[in-house]
Design a protein around this motif. Structure first.
Motif, PDB file in Angstrom:
ATOM      1  N   TRP A 164      68.944  80.277  15.705  1.00 46.27           N
ATOM      2  CA  TRP A 164      70.323  79.934  16.448  1.00 46.27           C
ATOM      3  C   TRP A 164      70.041  78.604  17.321  1.00 46.27           C
ATOM      4  N   LYS A 165      71.354  77.679  17.413  1.00 47.88           N
ATOM      5  CA  LYS A 165      71.165  76.595  18.215  1.00 47.88           C
ATOM      6  C   LYS A 165      71.952  76.692  19.478  1.00 47.88           C
ATOM      7  N   ILE A 166      71.542  76.195  20.597  1.00 47.38           N
ATOM      8  CA  ILE A 166      72.243  76.489  21.855  1.00 47.38           C
ATOM      9  C   ILE A 166      73.062  75.491  21.782  1.00 47.38           C
ATOM     10  N   ILE A 167      74.424  75.539  21.887  1.00 45.05           N
ATOM     11  CA  ILE A 167      75.324  74.482  21.788  1.00 45.05           C
ATOM     12  C   ILE A 167      76.247  74.390  23.159  1.00 45.05           C
ATOM     13  N   ARG A 168      76.075  75.359  24.189  1.00 45.21           N
ATOM     14  CA  ARG A 168      76.825  75.272  25.236  1.00 45.21           C
ATOM     15  C   ARG A 168      76.171  76.116  26.357  1.00 45.21           C
ATOM     16  N   MET A 169      75.983  75.646  27.752  1.00 44.73           N
ATOM     17  CA  MET A 169      75.109  76.522  28.707  1.00 44.73           C
ATOM     18  C   MET A 169      75.987  76.366  29.946  1.00 44.73           C
ATOM     19  N   GLY A 170      75.943  77.597  30.564  1.00 47.16           N
ATOM     20  CA  GLY A 170      76.499  77.782  31.795  1.00 47.16           C
ATOM     21  C   GLY A 170      76.515  79.113  32.182  1.00 47.16           C
ATOM     22  N   ASP A 186      77.792  81.609  30.737  1.00 49.92           N
ATOM     23  CA  ASP A 186      77.693  81.967  29.349  1.00 49.92           C
ATOM     24  C   ASP A 186      77.222  80.964  28.646  1.00 49.92           C
ATOM     25  N   ILE A 187      76.545  81.340  27.459  1.00 51.69           N
ATOM     26  CA  ILE A 187      75.702  80.434  26.673  1.00 51.69           C
ATOM     27  C   ILE A 187      76.274  80.763  25.240  1.00 51.69           C
ATOM     28  N   ARG A 188      76.572  79.675  24.593  1.00 53.70           N
ATOM     29  CA  ARG A 188      77.148  79.551  23.205  1.00 53.70           C
ATOM     30  C   ARG A 188      76.177  79.280  22.272  1.00 53.70           C
ATOM     31  N   ILE A 189      75.866  80.093  21.249  1.00 56.25           N
ATOM     32  CA  ILE A 189      74.903  79.864  20.174  1.00 56.25           C
ATOM     33  C   ILE A 189      75.537  79.732  18.831  1.00 56.25           C
ATOM     34  N   HIS A 228      78.461  80.345  12.057  1.00 57.41           N
ATOM     35  CA  HIS A 228      79.166  81.174  13.048  1.00 57.41           C
ATOM     36  C   HIS A 228      78.745  80.871  14.577  1.00 57.41           C
ATOM     37  N   SER A 229      79.840  80.842  15.464  1.00 53.54           N
ATOM     38  CA  SER A 229      79.344  80.725  16.884  1.00 53.54           C
ATOM     39  C   SER A 229      79.649  81.904  17.655  1.00 53.54           C
ATOM     40  N   VAL A 230      78.711  82.346  18.668  1.00 54.56           N
ATOM     41  CA  VAL A 230      78.925  83.354  19.569  1.00 54.56           C
ATOM     42  C   VAL A 230      78.612  82.941  21.007  1.00 54.56           C
ATOM     43  N   MET A 231      79.407  83.647  21.758  1.00 54.46           N
ATOM     44  CA  MET A 231      79.315  83.368  23.168  1.00 54.46           C
ATOM     45  C   MET A 231      79.022  84.432  23.885  1.00 54.46           C
ATOM     46  N   LEU A 232      77.663  84.511  24.776  1.00 60.26           N
ATOM     47  CA  LEU A 232      76.911  85.842  25.356  1.00 60.26           C
ATOM     48  C   LEU A 232      77.090  85.276  26.785  1.00 60.26           C
ATOM     49  N   ARG A 236      72.786  86.681  30.994  1.00 56.54           N
ATOM     50  CA  ARG A 236      71.897  87.676  31.083  1.00 56.54           C
ATOM     51  C   ARG A 236      71.649  88.590  29.943  1.00 56.54           C
ATOM     52  N   GLU A 237      72.666  88.657  29.032  1.00 55.77           N
ATOM     53  CA  GLU A 237      72.474  89.272  27.684  1.00 55.77           C
ATOM     54  C   GLU A 237      71.644  88.527  26.828  1.00 55.77           C
ATOM     55  N   PHE A 238      72.034  86.963  26.925  1.00 56.07           N
ATOM     56  CA  PHE A 238      71.250  86.081  25.986  1.00 56.07           C
ATOM     57  C   PHE A 238      69.773  86.165  26.256  1.00 56.07           C
ATOM     58  N   ARG A 239      69.394  86.323  27.605  1.00 51.72           N
ATOM     59  CA  ARG A 239      67.958  86.328  27.882  1.00 51.72           C
ATOM     60  C   ARG A 239      67.294  87.579  27.321  1.00 51.72           C
TER      61      ARG A 239
END
Length: 65
Positions: free
Chosen positions: A25-31, A33-36, A43-47, A50-53
């Motif tokens: 997965w490539k990280i495409i947004r950080m804040g 929430d993190i979008r991968i 397909h992209s998913v936003m997590l 805390r859940e991403f870690r």
């Protein structure tokens, strides 16, 4: 702030693979929430961060600085 082992545009491996069979997965947004984005099907998913870690296994490729 805690030292983050991942950064924007890094390619990471998650603990569970995507239904398409890919596990990169490539990280495409950080804040807050993190979008991968799946490197197999796109397909992209936003997590929440805390859940991403919890679900991230390791960093495969670091992005060019």
């Amino acid at each position: 702030m805690v030292d983050m082992p991942f950064a924007l545009h890094d390619v990471v491996e998650m603990k569970k693979s995507h239904p398409c069979g890919e596990n990169k997965w490539k990280i495409i947004r950080m804040g807050a929430d993190i979008r991968i984005k799946c490197q197999g099907c796109g397909h992209s998913v936003m997590l929440p961060r805390r859940e991403f870690r919890k679900k991230m296994k390791r960093v495969i490729e670091h992005a060019e600085q």
